[in-house]
Design an enzyme around this catalytic site. Structure first.
Site, mmCIF file in Angstrom:
data_model
loop_
_atom_site.group_PDB
_atom_site.id
_atom_site.type_symbol
_atom_site.label_atom_id
_atom_site.label_comp_id
_atom_site.label_asym_id
_atom_site.label_seq_id
_atom_site.Cartn_x
_atom_site.Cartn_y
_atom_site.Cartn_z
ATOM 1 N N GLU A 82 -13.769 7.589 -48.106
ATOM 2 C CA GLU A 82 -13.941 7.592 -49.318
ATOM 3 C C GLU A 82 -15.248 8.266 -49.927
ATOM 4 O OE1 GLU A 82 -10.950 4.267 -50.796
ATOM 5 O OE2 GLU A 82 -13.051 3.513 -50.322
ATOM 6 N N LYS A 83 -15.755 9.077 -48.906
ATOM 7 C CA LYS A 83 -17.032 9.621 -49.527
ATOM 8 C C LYS A 83 -16.951 10.816 -50.484
ATOM 9 C CE LYS A 83 -17.309 12.722 -45.389
ATOM 10 N NZ LYS A 83 -16.159 12.494 -44.822
ATOM 11 N N TRP A 115 -7.560 10.714 -52.493
ATOM 12 C CA TRP A 115 -6.394 10.695 -51.802
ATOM 13 C C TRP A 115 -5.191 11.114 -52.334
ATOM 14 C CZ3 TRP A 115 -3.597 8.021 -55.516
ATOM 15 C CH2 TRP A 115 -4.056 7.417 -56.539
ATOM 16 N N ASN A 155 -7.808 -7.888 -51.351
ATOM 17 C CA ASN A 155 -7.994 -6.572 -52.182
ATOM 18 C C ASN A 155 -6.660 -5.863 -52.213
ATOM 19 O OD1 ASN A 155 -9.726 -4.894 -53.829
ATOM 20 N ND2 ASN A 155 -9.139 -3.254 -52.138
ATOM 21 N N GLU A 156 -6.248 -5.475 -53.410
ATOM 22 C CA GLU A 156 -4.792 -4.943 -53.505
ATOM 23 C C GLU A 156 -3.868 -5.270 -52.489
ATOM 24 O OE1 GLU A 156 -5.665 -0.583 -53.870
ATOM 25 O OE2 GLU A 156 -6.185 -0.645 -55.711
ATOM 26 N N GLU A 182 -10.416 -1.786 -61.181
ATOM 27 C CA GLU A 182 -10.902 -0.438 -60.598
ATOM 28 C C GLU A 182 -10.327 0.745 -61.613
ATOM 29 O OE1 GLU A 182 -9.743 0.274 -56.663
ATOM 30 O OE2 GLU A 182 -10.475 -1.960 -56.044
ATOM 31 N N ARG A 205 -7.593 0.447 -42.824
ATOM 32 C CA ARG A 205 -7.983 -0.780 -43.453
ATOM 33 C C ARG A 205 -6.588 -1.571 -43.642
ATOM 34 N NH1 ARG A 205 -9.328 0.564 -49.820
ATOM 35 N NH2 ARG A 205 -7.667 1.647 -50.124
ATOM 36 N N HIS A 209 -14.633 10.218 -52.949
ATOM 37 C CA HIS A 209 -14.153 9.482 -54.282
ATOM 38 C C HIS A 209 -15.585 9.355 -55.239
ATOM 39 C CE1 HIS A 209 -12.433 6.315 -56.795
ATOM 40 N NE2 HIS A 209 -11.329 6.551 -56.062
HETATM 41 C C1 GLA Z 1 -8.416 1.035 -54.336
HETATM 42 C C2 GLA Z 1 -8.829 0.243 -53.368
HETATM 43 C C3 GLA Z 1 -10.340 0.718 -53.236
HETATM 44 C C4 GLA Z 1 -10.416 2.159 -53.147
HETATM 45 C C5 GLA Z 1 -9.972 2.695 -54.241
HETATM 46 C C6 GLA Z 1 -9.846 4.315 -54.141
HETATM 47 O O1 GLA Z 1 -8.194 0.736 -55.628
HETATM 48 O O2 GLA Z 1 -8.997 -1.326 -53.788
HETATM 49 O O3 GLA Z 1 -10.936 -0.068 -52.141
HETATM 50 O O4 GLA Z 1 -9.828 2.359 -51.712
HETATM 51 O O5 GLA Z 1 -8.356 2.381 -54.230
HETATM 52 O O6 GLA Z 1 -9.122 4.837 -55.159
HETATM 53 C C1 GLA Z 2 -3.438 3.503 -53.712
HETATM 54 C C2 GLA Z 2 -4.863 2.880 -53.396
HETATM 55 C C3 GLA Z 2 -5.843 3.997 -53.081
HETATM 56 C C4 GLA Z 2 -5.199 4.663 -51.846
HETATM 57 C C5 GLA Z 2 -3.831 5.391 -52.250
HETATM 58 C C6 GLA Z 2 -3.363 6.391 -51.176
HETATM 59 O O1 GLA Z 2 -3.411 4.149 -54.926
HETATM 60 O O2 GLA Z 2 -5.229 2.443 -54.483
HETATM 61 O O3 GLA Z 2 -6.955 3.602 -52.394
HETATM 62 O O4 GLA Z 2 -5.034 4.281 -50.685
HETATM 63 O O5 GLA Z 2 -3.149 4.409 -52.828
HETATM 64 O O6 GLA Z 2 -2.181 6.869 -51.744
#
Ligand code: GLA
Ligand code: GLA
Ligand code: GLA
Length: 683
Positions: A367-368, A327, A161-162, A319, A123, A370
């Site tokens: 992310e299954k 991760w 997003n982020e 979040e 992504r 998570h």
């Molecule tokens: C980030 C992303 C989410 C997800 C989480 C997993 O916060 O915004 O989409 O990937 O990490 O920890």
């Molecule tokens: C951030 C994101 C997660 C993941 C990790 C990887 O914390 O929020 O979704 O991608 O990085 O290190």
């Protein structure tokens, strides 16, 4: 729509008048068949969910081809959520460009430092500066805003997003062109750029803008000011994307507040969030706990900094996780009670919404494994029960919504530019970690039971009696003036090794270290003396330093030595100094002492500053205190930092909430790692 201290604030679901804490998650219904959605919404109501973030990764579903749109499914789920009283923080869906777009326009794909293309497959594979990406993204934003702007479920817009999670540093030709424009705006002429970048060094002198590049893979250490400017530029480039989406949203839906989820956490450092905060209608943050001895102090530190970036106003926890993430090298499940403790620590520091990634744990995709609010195991699970209990707790705490942070008397100063610059290559040591030093001071303050804010360097520092500014490496003349004035007006400043060293161009302040702070601290250092990994040095106050030392020369009669080195080459030299300036003072700590080693220094300077713990002796260090306030009440959040129950005797107030944890449920006893909230009259 509530106006909140000049900030636009969320329309909370179903009851816009009474205050309410948000509770929910990222919701990805497109991963599930339609019949599951009804079950989702039913279970959300069981849990007490009142808001979800929708469509974050839905671009390929909403726009399956360049000229084909599919809103039917999104209409359906928006209506379903609204019918069930659940509000929507609707994403602009631009975070992950669909395969048709990257196939037609591979020129939107980022390029890494080594010149490698970042391909689709995960992504956020887009260049922040790509005009092609921007055009397609804004077309999507406009389409969504037009379609859902007046939907009754819509509470807020969630931009992308982020931003920068995976694409903060792009070295493509688009980035190079945008970097040149950014530099041209900053410096005006190539000659000014040459001065700022110190290009007399290594024959780097430019004679035309077209020659200037991002710091791509180079034969040796790239130019440090080029690196620093590239960091500034990269943060600005994403901020610019945020603004571009926001501009469309404000044009089409002026009444709907706009946010994006920051990542004030751990070593995520590319985005200068203190600088971004004024771009959003309310601040939102994502935070994930990384295991380690200071894991929960780090959570508190991040929540605290987020609250202060938000100017003390409420913010939105967009979040965090109910349990394990997917991760880290090893993904540890949260201990019983951990979910509520983590959530409520964020609320303690000003969060008015507690949301998770994600609602229903995925069955497929990266992310299954998570955790989610509704785990693979289903509703008959400890996680779902803990989620439901948290939903009830947040309802009990509804009156806290809308209250602000109560300022502490002490603060830890946090500076993105010092973080970036102090950790550059070609330095006295590559072991220095800015945020760890800052966190150590925060832990030491917590250990002493002293409430402290974590504030960006741009905050109104003069409100604090004590400021700790660790590794304040980049000190432009104006900042040195501010700090001098702060101390002259009776403030107490503490700083450390590698502070005051360079100006805004990363040029060394000459004449001896700590450069811009030399006169204020009354000391002069001729040479850095970092330590090897296996070296440490004893101080005469019983503490031990690692990482760094300085050969301090004292140049002012008002300097006293608080601790001396007593081992190694430095034996008999000053390790910690303090210069008194009227009723103020400036303290310097020349080595890395760790939280326990910082306690004696802090005890001394807190005493001098007249800042004391607000907690009874029995709770100091054991329990963290954070305070929120309204016009007529203050709310004391007490977080048990230990694995032992703690009696709350000696703390006044009405118990609004007491987390039941361990077998020690007894009146007035705070269970292991548990949280309690007390209401007190405003004093
Ligand atoms: C980030 C992303 C989410 C997800 C989480 C997993 O916060 O915004 O989409 O990937 O990490 O920890
Ligand atoms: C951030 C994101 C997660 C993941 C990790 C990887 O914390 O929020 O979704 O991608 O990085 O290190
Ligand atoms: C080499 C180079 C010099 C300088 C030094 C630094 O000797 O020739 O230009 O970079 O290293 O140690």
């Amino acid at each position: 729509m509530q106006e909140h201290h000049g900030h636009r604030w969320l329309r909370w679901p179903s009851d816009p008048v009474r205050p309410r804490l948000g509770f929910g998650a990222d919701y990805n219904p497109e991963q599930w068949p339609r019949h599951v959605w009804d079950d989702d919404v039913r279970a959300m109501k069981v849990a007490g969910v009142n808001i979800v973030s929708l469509a974050i990764f839905s671009w390929a579903r909403i726009q399956p081809r360049a000229d084909e749109w599919d809103f039917a499914w999104l209409d359906d789920i928006m209506d379903l959520l609204h019918t069930n009283g659940i509000a929507v923080d609707l994403a602009t869906a631009t975070a992950s460009p669909p395969p048709w777009l990257t196939t037609a326009h591979p020129e939107i794909l980022p390029v890494d430092r080594d010149g490698r293309t970042v391909w689709p497959g995960a992504r956020q594979h887009w260049r922040p500066t790509s005009p092609v990406f921007r055009e397609h993204a804004l077309r999507l934003v406009r389409a969504l805003a037009g379609r859902y702007g007046s939907h009754p479920a819509l509470a807020a817009w969630h931009v992308n997003n982020e931003l920068g999670c995976h694409n903060i540093y792009d070295y493509s030709d688009d980035a190079a062109a945008a970097f040149r424009q950014w530099l041209c705006r900053r410096y005006g002429t190539v000659e000014a750029l040459n001065q700022a970048w110190g290009t007399a060094f290594w024959s780097q002198r430019y004679s035309d803008w077209a020659q200037v590049l991002p710091p791509r893979l180079a034969a040796s250490h790239p130019n440090p000011t080029q690196q620093l400017d590239f960091k500034r530029f990269s943060s600005d480039a994403l901020k610019d994307h945020l603004r571009a989406e926001r501009t469309v949203l404000r044009e089409v839906t002026p009444g709907i507040p706009v946010t994006t989820n920051f990542m004030v956490m751990g070593e995520t450092k590319g985005m200068h969030y203190a600088d971004w905060a004024s771009e959003v209608d309310f601040v939102a943050n994502d935070h994930y706990v990384v295991p380690g001895p200071q894991a929960f102090d780090e959570l508190s530190f991040s929540a605290n900094l987020t609250g202060n970036i938000a100017g003390g106003r409420p913010w939105y926890l967009m979040e965090h996780s109910t349990s394990a993430v997917n991760w880290q090298p090893v993904n540890v499940a949260k201990a019983p009670g951990g979910l509520a403790r983590d959530s409520l620590t964020h609320v303690a520091h000003g969060a008015d919404a507690v949301c998770f990634f994600q609602w229903r744990q995925s069955a497929a995709g990266a992310e299954k494994y998570h955790s989610g609010m509704l785990p693979h195991a289903g509703e008959d699970s400890a996680v779902f029960r803990a989620v439901t209990e948290l939903g009830a707790a947040l309802r009990d705490l509804a009156e806290v919504a809308g209250t602000t942070r109560q300022r502490a008397r002490a603060a830890v100063v946090f500076d993105w530019e010092s973080w970036w610059t102090a950790e550059h290559d070609s330095h006295p040591t590559d072991r220095l970690r800015y945020r760890r030093e800052a966190l150590d001071w925060y832990t030491a303050l917590l250990d002493l039971g002293v409430r402290a804010d974590v504030v960006p360097v741009t905050a109104e520092l003069e409100h604090y009696d004590l400021l700790v500014a660790p590794i304040l490496h980049v000190v432009p003349a104006a900042l040195a003036d501010r700090l001098r004035a702060y101390v002259a007006n009776g403030g107490h400043l503490v700083t450390t090794y590698f502070s005051g060293i360079v100006d805004e161009h990363d040029h060394v302040w000459l004449g001896g270290y700590p450069g811009a702070l030399r006169d204020l601290l009354g000391i002069r250092i001729e040479e850095f003396a970092p330590l090897l990994d296996d070296q440490c040095v004893e101080l005469d106050n019983g503490t031990t330093g690692i990482l760094w030392t300085d050969r301090i020369g004292i140049i002012d009669a008002d300097v006293e030595v608080l601790a001396w080195y007593k081992s190694g080459d430095l034996a008999g030299r000053a390790a910690i100094t303090r210069r008194s300036v009227g009723t103020g003072s400036a303290t310097y700590v020349s080595t890395r002492l760790g939280p326990a080693g910082l306690r004696p220094v802090l005890t001394d300077v807190l005493d001098t500053a007249g800042v004391h713990s607000e907690l009874p002796d029995t709770l100091r260090g054991q329990v963290e205190l954070a305070v929120r306030q309204s016009a007529d009440a203050e709310y004391w959040f007490l977080v048990n930092r230990t694995g032992e129950p703690r009696e709350l005797s000696g703390v006044e107030g009405t118990i609004l909430y007491m987390q039941q944890a361990g077998d020690t449920a007894a009146p007035g006893v705070l269970g292991p790692h548990a949280v309690s909230v007390l209401r007190r009259r405003q004093v």
